[in-house]
Design an enzyme around this catalytic site. Structure first.
Site, PDB file in Angstrom:
ATOM      1  N   GLY A  37       0.838  -1.198   0.000  1.00 17.24           N
ATOM      2  CA  GLY A  37       0.000   0.000   0.000  1.00 17.24           C
ATOM      3  C   GLY A  37       0.870   1.243   0.000  1.00 17.24           C
ATOM      4  O   GLY A  37       2.095   1.166   0.131  1.00 17.24           O
ATOM      5  N   LYS A  43       0.724   0.200   6.826  1.00 15.16           N
ATOM      6  CA  LYS A  43       1.359  -1.116   6.668  1.00 15.16           C
ATOM      7  C   LYS A  43       2.153  -1.524   7.904  1.00 15.16           C
ATOM      8  O   LYS A  43       2.006  -2.646   8.419  1.00 15.16           O
ATOM      9  CB  LYS A  43       2.307  -1.101   5.454  1.00 15.16           C
ATOM     10  N   SER A  44       3.016  -0.646   8.385  1.00 12.20           N
ATOM     11  CA  SER A  44       3.861  -0.972   9.538  1.00 12.20           C
ATOM     12  C   SER A  44       3.024  -1.147  10.803  1.00 12.20           C
ATOM     13  O   SER A  44       3.312  -2.013  11.635  1.00 12.20           O
ATOM     14  CB  SER A  44       4.923   0.110   9.756  1.00 12.20           C
ATOM     15  N   ASP A  67      11.621  -0.165   5.175  1.00  8.85           N
ATOM     16  CA  ASP A  67      12.573   0.858   5.622  1.00  8.85           C
ATOM     17  C   ASP A  67      13.721   0.231   6.400  1.00  8.85           C
ATOM     18  O   ASP A  67      14.888   0.584   6.210  1.00  8.85           O
ATOM     19  CB  ASP A  67      11.865   1.906   6.487  1.00  8.85           C
ATOM     20  N   ARG A  70      16.401  -1.387   4.307  1.00 11.35           N
ATOM     21  CA  ARG A  70      17.267  -0.468   3.580  1.00 11.35           C
ATOM     22  C   ARG A  70      18.414   0.061   4.456  1.00 11.35           C
ATOM     23  O   ARG A  70      19.290   0.765   3.974  1.00 11.35           O
ATOM     24  CB  ARG A  70      16.454   0.692   2.991  1.00 11.35           C
ATOM     25  N   ASN A  87      15.009  -4.650  -4.864  1.00  9.53           N
ATOM     26  CA  ASN A  87      14.636  -4.566  -3.451  1.00  9.53           C
ATOM     27  C   ASN A  87      13.558  -5.598  -3.128  1.00  9.53           C
ATOM     28  O   ASN A  87      13.678  -6.373  -2.163  1.00  9.53           O
ATOM     29  CB  ASN A  87      14.138  -3.151  -3.152  1.00  9.53           C
ATOM     30  N   SER A 111       5.987  -1.710  -2.208  1.00 10.47           N
ATOM     31  CA  SER A 111       6.000  -2.642  -3.354  1.00 10.47           C
ATOM     32  C   SER A 111       4.975  -2.216  -4.410  1.00 10.47           C
ATOM     33  O   SER A 111       3.968  -2.902  -4.601  1.00 10.47           O
ATOM     34  CB  SER A 111       5.763  -4.082  -2.888  1.00 10.47           C
ATOM     35  N   GLY A 160      10.016  10.657  -8.252  1.00  6.85           N
ATOM     36  CA  GLY A 160       9.645   9.247  -8.332  1.00  6.85           C
ATOM     37  C   GLY A 160       8.985   8.734  -7.082  1.00  6.85           C
ATOM     38  O   GLY A 160       9.170   7.570  -6.712  1.00  6.85           O
TER      39      GLY A 160
END
Length: 208
Positions: A37, A43-44, A67, A70, A87, A111, A160
């Site tokens: 989403g 989400k988290s 996150d 990364r 990723n 995603s 982006g």
């Protein structure tokens, strides 16, 4: 240049303790709950609530947060389309290993591209990949904006950014879709309960 893909001297090493044995030990079935989403969609929050709820039931899970990854596994990747694809591919491979270990792996990532999520789905037997779509309006996600990223994207300081100048491709056949009810987001515990109910119904929380 790597020649790994062309190598003929690598083999799959089988071990006497396999997935079935690990699942019996844990009394649960390994799977991947893939939460997708927009940034700010929750989400988290869902991932953490789901993990707590599973823990309270004596079930072992692990969160792969986009996150967080990364900071380590994917720290060499940027946000170009090809980097985003790599990723997701890496996370999918790690999630598959967790599921094979018998854990309920909770992957929480924007995603944005359907083909990348579908590629992760294809890594596992079909029932073992559970796609959860946090279908929240862009306006709500922007109003949260805890990291200030939408504001930067609107100002043109981030390029982006998903939902602003880069697309988010909605799932077409997700297992669970979470939406507002009468304009109100369900409480985290209710969201987690919805996913837990699905896992229970599909037999992931016990080994027969």
């Amino acid at each position: 240049m790597s020649t790994l893909n062309n190598s003929t001297n690598i083999f799959w090493q089988e071990c006497p303790v396999g997935k079935v044995e690990r699942q019996k030990l844990l009394n649960q079935k390994g799977c991947v709950v893939w939460i997708t989403g927009l940034s700010g969609s929750g989400k988290s929050t869902l991932a953490c609530s789901l993990s707590r709820e599973l823990h309270s039931k004596g079930k072992l899970s692990y969160i792969l947060d986009g996150d967080n990854l990364r900071h380590g596994l994917n720290k060499d990747l940027g946000f170009k389309a090809e980097d985003r694809a790599e990723n997701i591919r890496r996370v999918g491979e790690v999630a598959k290993l967790f599921a094979d270990a018998g854990l309920i792996c909770i992957a929480s990532l924007i995603s944005p591209y359907r083909k990348d999520r579908d590629a992760c789905r294809a890594m596992l037997p079909e029932p073992n990949f559970i796609e959860v779509f946090m279908n929240m309006p862009l306006e709500l996600c922007e109003s949260r904006d805890a990291k200030g990223l939408y504001k930067l994207a609107r100002a043109g300081k981030i390029k982006g950014f998903t939902g602003i100048d880069d697309p988010y491709e909605r799932p077409l056949n997700c297992e669970i879709e979470i939406e507002q009810k009468d304009g109100v987001c369900p409480k985290p515990a209710a969201l987690a309960g919805q996913v837990v109910s699905y896992l229970e119904d599909k037999g992931f929380l016990q080994v027969e």
